[in-house]
Write an enzyme that holds these catalytic residues in place. Structure first.
Site, mmCIF file in Angstrom:
data_model
loop_
_atom_site.group_PDB
_atom_site.id
_atom_site.type_symbol
_atom_site.label_atom_id
_atom_site.label_comp_id
_atom_site.label_asym_id
_atom_site.label_seq_id
_atom_site.Cartn_x
_atom_site.Cartn_y
_atom_site.Cartn_z
ATOM 1 N N LYS A 66 -0.106 0.209 7.507
ATOM 2 C CA LYS A 66 -0.528 1.476 6.890
ATOM 3 C C LYS A 66 -2.022 1.360 6.608
ATOM 4 O O LYS A 66 -2.431 0.630 5.702
ATOM 5 C CB LYS A 66 0.226 1.734 5.588
ATOM 6 C CG LYS A 66 1.692 1.322 5.592
ATOM 7 C CD LYS A 66 2.597 2.379 6.139
ATOM 8 C CE LYS A 66 4.027 1.871 6.181
ATOM 9 N NZ LYS A 66 4.914 2.636 7.033
ATOM 10 N N ALA A 73 14.992 0.560 3.729
ATOM 11 C CA ALA A 73 15.606 1.783 3.193
ATOM 12 C C ALA A 73 14.774 3.032 3.545
ATOM 13 O O ALA A 73 13.546 2.951 3.597
ATOM 14 C CB ALA A 73 15.726 1.655 1.679
ATOM 15 N N GLY A 104 16.921 3.344 6.036
ATOM 16 C CA GLY A 104 17.682 2.686 7.095
ATOM 17 C C GLY A 104 17.457 3.191 8.514
ATOM 18 O O GLY A 104 18.211 2.826 9.414
HETATM 19 C C1 SAM Z 1 8.460 3.717 4.717
HETATM 20 S S1 SAM Z 1 9.851 3.105 3.891
HETATM 21 C C2 SAM Z 1 10.773 2.412 5.174
HETATM 22 C C3 SAM Z 1 11.515 3.409 5.987
HETATM 23 C C4 SAM Z 1 12.476 2.753 6.945
HETATM 24 N N1 SAM Z 1 11.778 2.002 7.983
HETATM 25 C C5 SAM Z 1 13.381 3.760 7.633
HETATM 26 O O1 SAM Z 1 13.324 3.862 8.839
HETATM 27 O O2 SAM Z 1 14.158 4.414 6.954
HETATM 28 C C6 SAM Z 1 9.199 1.703 3.089
HETATM 29 C C7 SAM Z 1 10.233 0.878 2.350
HETATM 30 O O3 SAM Z 1 9.626 -0.351 2.012
HETATM 31 C C8 SAM Z 1 10.271 -0.794 0.840
HETATM 32 N N2 SAM Z 1 9.460 -1.850 0.240
HETATM 33 C C9 SAM Z 1 8.182 -1.803 -0.192
HETATM 34 N N3 SAM Z 1 7.822 -3.007 -0.681
HETATM 35 C C10 SAM Z 1 8.889 -3.830 -0.545
HETATM 36 C C11 SAM Z 1 9.132 -5.188 -0.841
HETATM 37 N N4 SAM Z 1 8.199 -5.965 -1.388
HETATM 38 N N5 SAM Z 1 10.345 -5.696 -0.560
HETATM 39 C C12 SAM Z 1 11.318 -4.946 -0.015
HETATM 40 N N6 SAM Z 1 11.125 -3.639 0.309
HETATM 41 C C13 SAM Z 1 9.938 -3.084 0.042
HETATM 42 C C14 SAM Z 1 10.393 0.451 0.005
HETATM 43 O O4 SAM Z 1 11.421 0.295 -0.958
HETATM 44 C C15 SAM Z 1 10.735 1.494 1.056
HETATM 45 O O5 SAM Z 1 12.120 1.700 1.126
#
Ligand code: SAM
Length: 414
Positions: free
Chosen positions: A326, A242, A244
């Site tokens: 990260k 998310a 996305g």
């Molecule tokens: C940096 S954002 C990703 C952005 C995405 N790659 C984009 O292009 O839009 C990091 C995401 O990792 C999700 N996240 C963190 N820990 C998670 C977990 N244990 N399971 C699923 N999602 C996770 C967060 O909800 C967040 O939406």
């Protein structure tokens, strides 16, 4: 379209056999000049010093400024078996400081044009000239001057040599308003992009700017193989998807994507019709049969991501992966090496091996991008096979429902 440059043109390619060793050209140099993201100069220098010493060089003298690091060697060295600055993780750009002509006064474009024949004579074999400046606040003000000088140098290399696949790239790096470093690198050993910085435009359709990170990663790591390795009909899983952006990048190439996140996806990704959102924990989700691609951009401790990627690879759950680590502040180079070891150990435990590369890309900030190709996994791919569900275009499908029920149907924890 978010890409401006054509797929195969003008990109430093970091395919396995292309960027480890660059054997063409023979360069006499007194040191290396490396350009990097401001704030990462220490890592950039430390990685380069380790490279240099690993090749048997004596201790270099290191100087750092905003967005650059310079190594001066105890004595002039001939390029050993071929170093590739493209293969360094923290340097976006690099070149040998050309012996005898490095560090010149910069007295404007005319002065450069007048002295250029002398520099070209000192470094035979130049087929390309690149004018650039570091990414620091002060040096960025020199970028317009770089562009205009680049235009004026058009045609400075003899037509017979221009466009050749072999040869050397002359780097003119404007360090300050009064100083230009003159460096050189084999064509495949440095980036053809000024400062190693790609020009990518954010598309309004993309759900997030993170899309640019994956665009850049795919271009950097796959180069002209991109269209072969990312084809319509292939299947991918995006962990931490998310809103996305990454899923959208893959779907635009025709891949079917299961987008795993605790949070909701944006419309841009769903509108592609190829992205299947799944509310689930990225650590425990497993596909019920292997996918072509795993991408992972979860905000999580780097070692945990490394372990997760290694586990997917060991079990043969994906063939290729792109993932972000990260990095915390502190010894980022040590952290990177730790993550690398975790992945390799994990794979070795399953009897497999891999091609594994990292790069601090322009669109990365505090993170690094990793690229993994799984090879020879004899481990434990899931036995069950089943046609994947089509995109559902609705939010909030729960983990386990893909196959009708968690563990029983192939979603396994850990
Ligand atoms: C940096 S954002 C990703 C952005 C995405 N790659 C984009 O292009 O839009 C990091 C995401 O990792 C999700 N996240 C963190 N820990 C998670 C977990 N244990 N399971 C699923 N999602 C996770 C967060 O909800 C967040 O939406």
């Amino acid at each position: 379209m978010s890409q401006i440059l054509p797929e195969t043109q003008g990109w430093p390619v970091c395919g396995r056999r292309r960027c480890d060793r660059v054997s063409r050209g023979s360069v006499a140099g007194s040191g290396w000049l490396l350009l990097c993201r401001p704030g990462f100069e220490a890592e950039c220098a430390a990685e380069a010093v380790a490279q240099w010493r690993g090749r048997g060089g004596g201790a270099p003298q290191v100087t750092r400024g905003e967005g650059w690091a310079r190594l001066r060697f105890p004595r002039t060295a001939l390029e050993p078996a071929g170093v590739s600055f493209v293969a360094l993780v923290f340097a976006r750009q690099g070149c040998w400081l050309a012996d005898g002509i490095e560090t010149q006064p910069f007295d404007g474009p005319q002065g450069v044009l007048e002295r250029l024949p002398q520099w070209l004579a000192a470094v035979p074999g130049v087929t390309e000239i690149l004018v650039e400046a570091p990414d620091g606040e002060a040096a960025r003000r020199l970028w317009p001057a770089c562009r205009s000088l680049q235009e004026r140098l058009e045609g400075a290399v003899s037509p017979a040599r221009r466009g050749s696949q072999e040869g050397l790239r002359l780097h003119l790096v404007l360090m300050t308003t009064g100083e230009v470093e003159v460096g050189v690198a084999p064509l495949e050993g440095s980036s053809p992009l000024a400062g190693g910085i790609p020009r990518l435009r954010h598309s309004r359709e993309a759900p997030s700017r993170s899309a640019l990170k994956l665009e850049e990663a795919l271009k950097f790591f796959l180069g002209e193989e991109g269209s072969r390795l990312l084809r319509p009909g292939m299947r991918a899983v995006d962990l931490g998807a998310a809103p996305g952006g990454w899923s959208w990048v893959l779907a635009r190439r025709g891949l079917q994507v299961v987008a795993v996140d605790n949070g909701p996806l944006g419309r841009g990704a769903l509108d592609t019709g190829l992205v299947d959102p799944l509310r689930a924990d990225g650590y425990t989700y497993r596909p019920e049969r292997p996918v072509d691609w795993l991408v992972c951009d979860m905000v999580a401790p780097p070692a945990r991501v490394a372990k997760l990627v290694g586990l997917w690879a060991r079990r043969g759950l994906c063939r290729r992966a792109v993932f972000n680590l990260k990095l915390p502040s502190g010894d980022r180079l040590a952290e990177l090496r730790r993550c690398e070891t975790i992945i390799r150990r994990e794979l070795a435990a399953g009897g497999g091996s891999c091609e594994l590369r990292f790069k601090h890309l322009y669109h990365d900030r505090e993170e690094l991008t990793g690229y993994l190709v799984v090879e020879g996994v004899v481990g434990n791919p899931p036995a069950r096979t089943r046609t994947p569900p089509g995109p559902r275009g609705r939010q909030g499908r729960k983990a386990g429902s893909e196959a009708g029920g968690g563990r029983r149907r192939g979603h396994r924890a850990g």
